[in-house]
Structures are given as structure tokens and as C-alpha cells.
Motif scaffolding. Structure first.
Motif, mmCIF file in Angstrom:
data_model
loop_
_atom_site.group_PDB
_atom_site.id
_atom_site.type_symbol
_atom_site.label_atom_id
_atom_site.label_comp_id
_atom_site.label_asym_id
_atom_site.label_seq_id
_atom_site.Cartn_x
_atom_site.Cartn_y
_atom_site.Cartn_z
ATOM 1 N N GLY A 78 42.537 30.611 33.509
ATOM 2 C CA GLY A 78 42.257 30.213 32.131
ATOM 3 C C GLY A 78 42.049 31.497 31.344
ATOM 4 O O GLY A 78 42.899 31.974 30.605
ATOM 5 N N LEU A 79 40.891 32.109 31.554
ATOM 6 C CA LEU A 79 40.610 33.502 31.187
ATOM 7 C C LEU A 79 39.570 33.953 32.199
ATOM 8 O O LEU A 79 38.398 33.591 32.099
ATOM 9 C CB LEU A 79 40.079 33.614 29.756
ATOM 10 C CG LEU A 79 39.972 35.054 29.239
ATOM 11 C CD1 LEU A 79 41.350 35.680 29.065
ATOM 12 C CD2 LEU A 79 39.198 35.123 27.938
ATOM 13 N N PRO A 80 39.972 34.717 33.210
ATOM 14 C CA PRO A 80 39.152 34.930 34.407
ATOM 15 C C PRO A 80 37.874 35.721 34.146
ATOM 16 O O PRO A 80 37.918 36.882 33.724
ATOM 17 C CB PRO A 80 40.090 35.675 35.354
ATOM 18 C CG PRO A 80 41.113 36.293 34.465
ATOM 19 C CD PRO A 80 41.279 35.378 33.303
ATOM 20 N N ILE A 81 36.736 35.097 34.432
ATOM 21 C CA ILE A 81 35.440 35.748 34.276
ATOM 22 C C ILE A 81 35.356 36.990 35.158
ATOM 23 O O ILE A 81 34.796 38.018 34.762
ATOM 24 C CB ILE A 81 34.300 34.769 34.639
ATOM 25 C CG1 ILE A 81 34.290 33.575 33.674
ATOM 26 C CG2 ILE A 81 32.947 35.471 34.625
ATOM 27 C CD1 ILE A 81 33.958 33.908 32.257
ATOM 28 N N SER A 82 35.924 36.918 36.358
ATOM 29 C CA SER A 82 35.815 38.049 37.291
ATOM 30 C C SER A 82 36.481 39.307 36.727
ATOM 31 O O SER A 82 35.938 40.411 36.864
ATOM 32 C CB SER A 82 36.438 37.682 38.641
ATOM 33 O OG SER A 82 37.790 37.311 38.479
ATOM 34 N N ILE A 83 37.637 39.154 36.090
ATOM 35 C CA ILE A 83 38.283 40.320 35.477
ATOM 36 C C ILE A 83 37.454 40.836 34.308
ATOM 37 O O ILE A 83 37.274 42.041 34.129
ATOM 38 C CB ILE A 83 39.718 39.981 35.021
ATOM 39 C CG1 ILE A 83 40.634 39.792 36.235
ATOM 40 C CG2 ILE A 83 40.279 41.096 34.127
ATOM 41 C CD1 ILE A 83 42.085 39.524 35.885
ATOM 42 N N LEU A 84 36.930 39.915 33.494
ATOM 43 C CA LEU A 84 36.120 40.335 32.343
ATOM 44 C C LEU A 84 34.877 41.097 32.804
ATOM 45 O O LEU A 84 34.476 42.082 32.170
ATOM 46 C CB LEU A 84 35.710 39.121 31.508
ATOM 47 C CG LEU A 84 36.842 38.250 30.947
ATOM 48 C CD1 LEU A 84 36.270 37.197 30.003
ATOM 49 C CD2 LEU A 84 37.894 39.089 30.236
#
Length: 368
Positions: free
Chosen positions: A274-280
Motif C-alpha cells: 500500500g505504502l510500506p511502513i517498514s520502508i518509511l
């Protein structure tokens, strides 16, 4: 509703895991100001106990629709004078839609990833019909990235005129200091080599097997995979089978920032997001990112500026880009700084909270 009354919000998740959608929900709920009171409907949950107490939540079944849960939820909504229902993820969306019909309260549905690519044709068709028939129930539909909305439109998912994009956000962290390998002394890892870290659930979506393929080509780089899930034992078996001495499974960790600060590169091999929290979170500490060029991932970084996007079905492409970053501390610093700045500009928790706060207030005004 009088102007000085707190706005009571019921957050629903059908998952108890440490996945991005659940983490996002609890971060949002705990960050709203004193004008809001937040309640939760979640499965039995040991990962977020500090956010839950006897008064503020009700237990529901994990990823299942149960009539008893729905009846209890209807009573809970009335008892707590809930003003807005906010469902996080597909399973929670189904629960939220039924509850909205029962209690006639505004419903916000945040997709947190549209998971069609790992489903067969019949499953996709059923989901599209479901969204077409029941999507009108939502008061607002939230897509967490531009690419997620584009994919929803391309896939013919019913959005009507109620959709908007609110990027996921994470807390700002101090930027990490890159050091030459020989000077590293943190005991989180065995620091004789470059460290590449991934944080994810062990599910098909995350495409973890490609991490192992990448690691096979880079024996002098260490790969740490943080997380747990149904595929953990399968991945562990493949590591043993292929005699991969440079891949380490840590299990789930609550202190992932200790690991991120000790890393050199962050890697995501997902089939979709979706919009990955881990990358953020990796961006928030200033790590350069290597990520598959898929929905969600493609919104996080600028390829060639704050990391590299690679072709999702081509792990050798990822190998080339990891090699390039691993050979230059100056390039890692440059990309890491750009990653750090981009997270603050587009994906901060503060920006996300502001947008949701405005949405909650405006939705209640429209529904009055």
C-alpha cells in the motif's frame, strides 16, 4: 453534537500482527489530540498491549466475520457513543460496513494495500463484485499512496467520488551516522561486512525467497530478515538447504530501530504494497533503500537519488544495485540523506495526523 464534545472514533482491525496496517492504526489512534477519544475493535492482541485497556477496546475474531462479534460491536458503538467508524484493511472493511448499516454512523475505510496480484481469477472477480455491491456504504475511502489509487482505478475497484489519498506517515528519527565497516562495534549484528536489513511478515506478498536468491550472489554481505509469519519455517529450511551463511532470521522485534541504525542498506522485495511502513521507518533514520518497483514501493523513494528501484522478478537487478551501494560509503550517505529528507517532507506522522484530523472533523460536519 456540541462543539466542545470529544469526537469518539472506533478503529477496527481484523489482524493482531505487527503488520504495517495495524501499526499505522495504533500510531494514528495514539497520536490524535485531546479533542478525540479513540476506541479499538481488534483480535486478541499481545503486540499492542500498551495501547489497550479494559475501557477502550472490544475483542473481535481474527480475519473472520462472526455474528456474535457484530452484535457485540453494535452494542459497543452505542455504549461508547461512537461518532465515526474507521476500518483499517479489507477484513476490517467488511466488519465496518456491516456495523455502519446497523448503527448509521460515518465509515472511513483505509485500504492499506489492495491485494489482488496473489489471488486467482475467481478470487479477484469475487472481490471486485463485493466492492461494487458494497462500496457505496463507505463515507470515505482512503488510499495510502498515489500508486495504490492508480491501481484501484486500473483494476476497476469501485471508488465513486468518495476517495482521497492520505500517505502513511512515521515518526521522525535522528539520522544515522555511517561508519566504515572496520569501526562498527554495535553487537546487534556481526559487523565484519555490509549489513542489508528487511523488516516484514513472512507471507507470499513479501516475496522473501528473492532475498535468499539475492544473498546467494552476495556472500560477502550479511542479510537480516526481521519478522515472523506462516512462511518462516519454509524460509528457514531454504536457508539450510542452500547453505546460506550470510542470511539471518531474527524473529519479530519490537526494537527494530536498533537494527535499522546498525544497518547499511534497507531491502524490500515485495510483490505489492500500500505504502510500506517498514520502508518509511528505514527512511526516517536515513537508510538508502533498495526496493522492488511495485505499487506502494514506487512512491517511497526517488530511484537514483534516495535508493534504487529494481525489477520485481529480476533479483539479479537488485544484486547489481546492492553491489553499487555497498562499495561506496559516500553514495550510501548521499542516498541516505535524501531518503531522510523525503520522509520528513512527504511521510511524516505529523502530516498524516493533520490530514486525518481534518477528515474526521469535516466528515462529521457533512453528516450532521
Amino acid at each position: 453534537m456540541t462543539i466542545d464534545k470529544k469526537i469518539n472514533i472506533l478503529m477496527i482491525s481484523s489482524s493482531s500482527s505487527l503488520g504495517g496496517g495495524t501499526k499505522n492504526m495504533f500510531m494514528l489512534g495514539s497520536s490524535l489530540n485531546k479533542d478525540f477519544k479513540v476506541f479499538y475493535a481488534v483480535p486478541k492482541n499481545n503486540n499492542f498491549l500498551k495501547e489497550l485497556n479494559f475501557e477502550n477496546h472490544i475483542e473481535i475474531s481474527e480475519r473472520r466475520l462472526v455474528i456474535k462479534d457484530l452484535l457485540n460491536l453494535r452494542e459497543f458503538v452505542n455504549l461508547k457513543s461512537i461518532d465515526i467508524i474507521h476500518a483499517h484493511g479489507k477484513g476490517a472493511g467488511a466488519v465496518g460496513r456491516i456495523i455502519k448499516l446497523l448503527v448509521n454512523k460515518p465509515l472511513i475505510y483505509t485500504f492499506h494495500g489492495i491485494h489482488l496480484k496473489c489471488h486467482n481469477l475467481n478470487e479477484k472477480l469475487i472481490y471486485l463484485i463485493y466492492e461494487f455491491l458494497l462500496g457505496w456504504i463507505d463515507s470515505r475511502k482512503i488510499l495510502v499512496s498515489k500508486s495504490e489509487k492508480r491501481y484501484a482505478i486500473k483494476s476497476k475497484i469501485y471508488l465513486g467520488n468518495k476517495s482521497l489519498i492520505i500517505n502513511n506517515g512515521v515518526s521522525n528519527k535522528p539520522i544515522k551516522q555511517f561508519k566504515d565497516i572496520k569501526f562498527k562495534n554495535d553487537q546487534s549484528f556481526k559487523f565484519s561486512k555490509i549489513v542489508v536489513t528487511t523488516v516484514c511478515r513472512f507471507v507470499e506478498q513479501k516475496n522473501i525467497k528473492d532475498i535468499l536468491k539475492i544473498a546467494q550472489h552476495l556472500p560477502n554481505i550479511q542479510f537480516y530478515i526481521i519478522g515472523d509469519g506462516p512462511l518462516w519455517h519454509e524460509v528457514y529450511y531454504l536457508i539450510l538447504k542452500n547453505n546460506l551463511k550470510n542470511v539471518f532470521l531474527t524473529g519479530e522485534k519490537n526494537d527494530i530501530f536498533k537494527y535499522l541504525y546498525s544497518s547499511d542498506i534497507y531491502l524490500s522485495t515485495s510483490f505489492y504494497e500500500g505504502l510500506p511502513i517498514s520502508i518509511l521507518e528505514a527512511m526516517s533514520v536515513g537508510l538508502p533503500i533498495i526496493a522492488s518497483n511495485v505499487i506502494g514501493n514506487c512512491d517511497t523513494i526517488k530511484s537514483g537519488q534516495s535508493g534504487y528501484l529494481y525489477k520485481v522478478y529480476d533479483p539479479k537487478d537488485a544484486v547489481i544495485k546492492i553491489k553499487k551501494l555497498s562499495k561506496s560509503i559516500n553514495l550510501r550517505k548521499k542516498f541516505g540523506h535524501a531518503s531522510f529528507e523525503r520522509q520528513r517532507f512527504l511521510f511524516s506522522k505529523e502530516l498524516m495526523i493533520k490530514k486525518y484530523t481534518n477528515l474526521y472533523r469535516n466528515l462529521l460536519k457533512l453528516e450532521k
